[in-house]
Design a protein around this motif. Structure first.
Motif, mmCIF file in Angstrom:
data_model
loop_
_atom_site.group_PDB
_atom_site.id
_atom_site.type_symbol
_atom_site.label_atom_id
_atom_site.label_comp_id
_atom_site.label_asym_id
_atom_site.label_seq_id
_atom_site.Cartn_x
_atom_site.Cartn_y
_atom_site.Cartn_z
ATOM 1 N N TYR A 3 0.963 -1.143 -0.341
ATOM 2 C CA TYR A 3 0.235 0.081 -0.274
ATOM 3 C C TYR A 3 0.667 0.662 0.268
ATOM 4 C CZ TYR A 3 -3.123 3.673 2.212
ATOM 5 O OH TYR A 3 -3.799 4.812 1.673
ATOM 6 N N LEU A 199 -0.811 -7.858 -8.514
ATOM 7 C CA LEU A 199 -2.193 -6.686 -9.383
ATOM 8 C C LEU A 199 -2.064 -5.468 -8.911
ATOM 9 C CD1 LEU A 199 -3.285 -10.072 -9.015
ATOM 10 C CD2 LEU A 199 -5.706 -8.677 -9.369
ATOM 11 N N ILE A 200 -2.095 -4.148 -9.408
ATOM 12 C CA ILE A 200 -2.409 -3.261 -9.026
ATOM 13 C C ILE A 200 -3.907 -2.364 -9.333
ATOM 14 C CG2 ILE A 200 -0.759 -0.908 -9.200
ATOM 15 C CD1 ILE A 200 1.467 -2.887 -10.387
ATOM 16 N N GLY A 201 -3.784 -1.720 -8.602
ATOM 17 C CA GLY A 201 -4.778 -1.064 -7.924
ATOM 18 C C GLY A 201 -4.642 0.350 -7.752
ATOM 19 N N ARG A 202 -5.651 1.282 -8.097
ATOM 20 C CA ARG A 202 -5.685 2.752 -7.767
ATOM 21 C C ARG A 202 -6.365 3.797 -7.772
ATOM 22 N NH1 ARG A 202 -0.938 2.465 -12.215
ATOM 23 N NH2 ARG A 202 0.781 2.095 -11.202
ATOM 24 N N ASP A 203 -6.511 4.347 -6.468
ATOM 25 C CA ASP A 203 -7.956 5.636 -7.199
ATOM 26 C C ASP A 203 -7.322 6.678 -6.825
ATOM 27 O OD1 ASP A 203 -7.276 5.106 -4.290
ATOM 28 O OD2 ASP A 203 -8.900 4.562 -3.617
ATOM 29 N N THR A 207 -1.940 3.769 -3.915
ATOM 30 C CA THR A 207 -2.173 2.365 -4.920
ATOM 31 C C THR A 207 -1.773 1.391 -4.084
ATOM 32 O OG1 THR A 207 -0.582 3.809 -6.306
ATOM 33 C CG2 THR A 207 -0.309 1.926 -6.754
ATOM 34 N N TYR A 208 -2.389 0.557 -4.526
ATOM 35 C CA TYR A 208 -2.415 -1.323 -3.137
ATOM 36 C C TYR A 208 -2.432 -2.290 -4.452
ATOM 37 C CZ TYR A 208 -6.325 1.614 -1.742
ATOM 38 O OH TYR A 208 -7.278 2.496 -0.873
ATOM 39 N N ALA A 213 -7.112 -10.374 -6.533
ATOM 40 C CA ALA A 213 -8.169 -9.939 -7.129
ATOM 41 C C ALA A 213 -8.984 -9.601 -5.958
ATOM 42 C CB ALA A 213 -8.983 -10.360 -7.836
#
Length: 215
Positions: A3, A199-203, A207-208, A213
């Motif tokens: 994170y 897996l990479i997630g962003r808002d 960033t995560y 998933a």
């Protein structure tokens, strides 16, 4: 999982890991954060709830961090991730195995050369342990701690942690995904992977990074 954001990292990381530890974790669990160029880390034999009940993991400072949970491998708490260098400047976690490269690399010689150079391994355990690296004195080491120290050993010649991790993954490959934090780059997570999911997630706030998933 990892994170980077504007909130305290530890509670978020613990929640992320609780979502995915049932897929192959829960025996060893550990976390590392960086705050004001200082590394903080905790690990236990047990799951996320054990980490929270037996340590102050949820209170660790910093808005960046990494976390890991894994199955039993035969060693004590020092066989849990994260692994740290002897100066406690970096922390490293990994998920995967030797895979295709298991018979293509000499893990014992890599471990022995680092040990002979003076590296101190906290996971050092009497006797052989599965397929883990074995030193000439008959003690075994966790392969991810070997990778951690290999990265550290490359930093002076490579010019920084990012380049050092790149060289380490080429020099000593496995089918895995690895995440690393270092106090010299306190706002970054360095990630490398060979044939394993990341897996990479962003808002707009964070960033995560995670290996599932669900997380």
């Amino acid at each position: 999982a990892g994170y980077i954001g504007c909130e305290q990292a530890a509670p978020i990381l613990l929640k992320i890991m609780a979502e995915q530890e049932g897929l192959g974790g829960g025996y060893y669990t550990g976390i590392a954060t960086i705050h004001e160029r200082k590394l903080y880390y905790r690990k236990v034999i047990g799951d996320v709830s054990t980490l929270m009940s037996e340590t102050d993991a949820k209170e660790l400072p910093g808005t960046i961090g990494i976390i890991h949970s894994r199955t039993k491998s035969g060693g004590n708490v020092e066989w849990g991730h994260p692994f740290v260098d002897e100066y406690e400047r970096m922390a490293y976690i990994a998920n995967g195995s030797g895979g295709y490269f298991e018979e293509e690399r000499d893990k014992n010689s890599v471990a022995q050369s680092l040990f002979d150079a003076g590296h101190i391994f906290r996971s050092r355990t009497p006797g052989p342990t599965g397929k883990y690296p074995l030193l000439s004195d008959g003690t075994s080491l966790h392969v991810s701690e070997v990778m951690c120290h290999l990265i550290e050993s490359f930093i002076p010649e490579c010019g920084g942690p990012v380049e050092a991790m790149h060289k380490a993954f080429i020099t000593f490959p496995s089918e895995l995904v690895g995440l690393m934090v270092h106090i010299d780059i306190p706002d970054c997570i360095v990630a490398s992977r060979i044939n394993q999911p990341l897996l990479i997630g962003r808002d707009d706030k964070a960033t995560y990074l995670a290996t599932t998933a669900m997380a």
